[in-house]
Design a protein around this motif. Structure first.
Motif, PDB file in Angstrom:
ATOM      1  N   ASP A   1       2.743  -8.223  -7.593  1.00  0.00           N
ATOM      2  CA  ASP A   1       3.995  -7.946  -8.288  1.00  0.00           C
ATOM      3  C   ASP A   1       5.079  -7.753  -7.218  1.00  0.00           C
ATOM      4  O   ASP A   1       4.827  -7.975  -6.034  1.00  0.00           O
ATOM      5  CB  ASP A   1       3.852  -6.732  -9.219  1.00  0.00           C
TER       6      ASP A   1
ATOM      7  N   ARG B   1       6.750  -4.934  -6.239  1.00  0.00           N
ATOM      8  CA  ARG B   1       7.076  -3.550  -5.873  1.00  0.00           C
ATOM      9  C   ARG B   1       7.245  -3.307  -4.381  1.00  0.00           C
ATOM     10  O   ARG B   1       7.902  -2.360  -4.002  1.00  0.00           O
ATOM     11  CB  ARG B   1       6.032  -2.597  -6.438  1.00  0.00           C
TER      12      ARG B   1
ATOM     13  N   PRO C   1       7.759 -11.546 -16.104  1.00  0.00           N
ATOM     14  CA  PRO C   1       8.827 -10.772 -15.457  1.00  0.00           C
ATOM     15  C   PRO C   1       8.272  -9.468 -14.859  1.00  0.00           C
ATOM     16  O   PRO C   1       7.402  -8.831 -15.440  1.00  0.00           O
ATOM     17  CB  PRO C   1       9.808 -10.472 -16.601  1.00  0.00           C
ATOM     18  N   ASN C   2       8.798  -9.076 -13.708  1.00  0.00           N
ATOM     19  CA  ASN C   2       8.387  -7.841 -13.045  1.00  0.00           C
ATOM     20  C   ASN C   2       9.148  -6.627 -13.563  1.00  0.00           C
ATOM     21  O   ASN C   2       9.080  -5.560 -12.971  1.00  0.00           O
ATOM     22  CB  ASN C   2       8.588  -7.970 -11.537  1.00  0.00           C
ATOM     23  N   SER C   3       9.856  -6.778 -14.672  1.00  0.00           N
ATOM     24  CA  SER C   3      10.686  -5.685 -15.204  1.00  0.00           C
ATOM     25  C   SER C   3       9.891  -4.695 -16.060  1.00  0.00           C
ATOM     26  O   SER C   3      10.389  -3.621 -16.373  1.00  0.00           O
ATOM     27  CB  SER C   3      11.835  -6.270 -16.029  1.00  0.00           C
ATOM     28  N   THR C   4       8.646  -5.066 -16.426  1.00  0.00           N
ATOM     29  CA  THR C   4       7.818  -4.149 -17.217  1.00  0.00           C
ATOM     30  C   THR C   4       6.468  -3.951 -16.533  1.00  0.00           C
ATOM     31  O   THR C   4       6.038  -4.784 -15.727  1.00  0.00           O
ATOM     32  CB  THR C   4       7.559  -4.706 -18.632  1.00  0.00           C
TER      33      THR C   4
END
Length: 192
Positions: A129, A131, A173-176
């Motif tokens: 991901d 992060r 998406p890496n938003s969740t």
């Protein structure tokens, strides 16, 4: 006079180069017709590789290369043949956070997978991901892919390539949290 000699020498060298190319092309054509290579002491090995977009290419050790599919678009651009992604393992099930060490149940599951799949060869690709930093994620994804490749090799599987793309090829998406979990994965491409 010097200019005339220079042009003459260039003409002779150009003619020799054309003759050498002509001989080389004729020899290559004869080799292609006979189906054998003339070079002694070498093995003629075709190879398959997958580019970062997932398109399969063939390549011969004499430098010839092309797409696996002979099809082209209306614009003449080759249509790529996607590699057969035969296994996607969520890295959370295999690795602890920030680790490339595979847990015992993950090792057993991977060994079973490689023994049952029986592909000619495998390409193992690690993903993360978003992060951490891009550089860190590239390293972590490659270390994880190498860990999977070691298990594959221990079962006798042939590994064609091992890659780590870090966060560069997200599946979601890496938003969740759910999206990030899908992106933390190791993909296994089977070459059949």
């Amino acid at each position: 006079m010097t200019e005339y000699l220079s042009k003459t020498v260039r003409g002779i060298l150009g003619g020799l180069a054309a003759a050498v190319i002509g001989i080389s092309v004729t020899a290559s054509y004869a080799e292609a017709q006979s189906g054998q290579r003339v070079v002694v002491g070498e093995r003629y090995v075709p190879t398959i590789w997958v580019d970062p977009d997932g398109c399969e290419h063939w390549v011969m050790d004499d430098g010839w290369e092309g797409y696996m599919s002979p099809h082209v678009t209306r614009q003449g651009i080759p249509v790529c043949r996607r590699g057969n992604v035969c296994g996607v393992m969520n890295s959370d099930q295999l690795f602890a956070t920030d680790s490339a060490h595979i847990n015992a149940s993950g090792r057993q599951r991977l060994a079973s997978f490689f023994q049952q799949t029986q592909a000619i060869s495998y390409i193992i690709v690690g993903h993360t991901d978003s992060r951490a930093s891009d550089e860190y994620n590239l390293d972590l994804s490659l270390r994880r892919a190498n860990s999977v490749a070691q298990i594959a090799a221990s079962t006798g599987a042939r590994i064609a390539d091992v890659r780590g793309y870090g966060e560069r090829m997200p599946k979601a998406p890496n938003s969740t949290a759910a999206g990030m979990q899908q992106n933390r994965r190791v993909e296994i491409i089977c070459i059949r």
